[in-house]
Design an enzyme around this catalytic site. Structure first.
Site, PDB file in Angstrom:
ATOM      1  N   ASP A  86      27.818  36.664  35.487  1.00 37.36           N
ATOM      2  CA  ASP A  86      28.650  37.857  35.568  1.00 37.36           C
ATOM      3  C   ASP A  86      28.272  38.655  36.818  1.00 37.36           C
ATOM      4  O   ASP A  86      27.081  38.846  37.105  1.00 37.36           O
ATOM      5  CB  ASP A  86      28.473  38.723  34.318  1.00 37.36           C
ATOM      6  CG  ASP A  86      29.515  39.829  34.234  1.00 37.36           C
ATOM      7  OD1 ASP A  86      30.650  39.538  33.818  1.00 37.36           O
ATOM      8  OD2 ASP A  86      29.187  40.979  34.599  1.00 37.36           O
TER       9      ASP A  86
ATOM     10  N   GLU B  54      35.363  38.784  36.259  1.00 37.05           N
ATOM     11  CA  GLU B  54      34.243  38.540  37.170  1.00 37.05           C
ATOM     12  C   GLU B  54      33.199  37.616  36.547  1.00 37.05           C
ATOM     13  O   GLU B  54      32.043  37.602  36.964  1.00 37.05           O
ATOM     14  CB  GLU B  54      33.587  39.868  37.561  1.00 37.05           C
ATOM     15  CG  GLU B  54      32.931  40.627  36.431  1.00 37.05           C
ATOM     16  CD  GLU B  54      33.885  41.568  35.697  1.00 37.05           C
ATOM     17  OE1 GLU B  54      33.404  42.534  35.088  1.00 37.05           O
ATOM     18  OE2 GLU B  54      35.109  41.331  35.743  1.00 37.05           O
TER      19      GLU B  54
END
Length: 247
Positions: free
Chosen positions: A122, A165
């Site tokens: 992430d 993301e």
């Protein structure tokens, strides 16, 4: 089709030329044989004029028609290839989309991968990049990070964008130490990136959660455990790695 261009690449044109030449040559031979058979029925056989007609006719009529058909086939092949790519790859980063990544990892696991890991990655503070610099610069950051992850992990490690993301990397045939070293290489590679926006440097970092395995397992189990580790890594301050053994 879906923005696909009609231009063919060099390999496609070579296939068109080769097949057109081959099929035209076959047509000429068949034309000569058939013309000779017909002429022998009504006369002593094929003459010079008949021979020229049997050669020129397939060249003049057959070759263009064959070439056009093969050209259209190559266009269709190119369009199908593009559709397959659109169905499997993320439009922004170029890595596998979630469905294709999940399917590839699941197939690898079912074929008997003896050891490895699923890493869930992430991008830290990504929302602030979008908020402070705009979504277009956020997209640039994602593309840069995706390229860095793939170059660092290597072509044999499937990379997928799991959403937003979040990325996933599947490492196979690595023991726990090898997985830990690779995860650190990935983290350090992103931390070294020089991402500049609005004339100022914008630090980038990632948090990594990973589930190692040895023996039979499945994607759902690995993802669930890796996701828990990712949460632990982010809760501990981000820009760090948390791994767990799923075996």
């Amino acid at each position: 089709m879906l923005g696909a261009k009609n231009r063919l690449n060099r390999q496609a044109w070579l296939r068109v030329y080769r097949k057109t030449g081959l099929l035209t040559a076959i047509s000429v031979v068949l034309s000569i044989v058939m013309t000779n058979a017909i002429m022998e029925t009504f006369s002593s056989g094929i003459n010079v004029a008949g021979l020229m007609v049997s050669i020129v006719t397939p060249l003049a009529l057959g070759a263009p028609a064959i070439g056009l058909v093969l050209y259209k086939q190559e266009q269709l092949r190119a369009a199908n290839t593009q559709l397959q790519k659109l169905a499997s790859f993320d439009w922004l980063t170029g890595c596998l989309n979630r469905g294709a990544f999940t399917a590839m990892v699941s197939q690898s696991l079912s074929s008997g991968s003896v050891s490895g890991a699923l890493l869930v990655i992430d991008v830290d503070h990504f929302k602030s990049i979008n908020d402070n610099h705009g979504h277009d610069r956020g997209d640039d950051a994602l593309k840069l990070i995706a390229t860095t992850l793939q170059q660092t992990a290597g072509e044999n490690a499937p990379l997928g964008r799991l959403g937003g993301e979040e990325f996933g990397i599947f490492l196979h045939r690595l023991d726990e130490r090898g997985v830990a070293r690779m995860a650190e290489r990935l983290r350090a590679a992103v931390a070294r990136l020089a991402f500049v926006t609005d004339g100022h440097g914008c630090p980038l970092s990632i948090s990594i959660g990973g589930a190692t395995f040895s023996g039979q397992t499945d994607f759902r189990t690995l993802y669930k455990m890796a996701d828990i580790c990712l949460y632990q890594a982010k809760s501990a301050g981000r820009d760090r790695i948390a791994l767990i053994d799923a075996a």
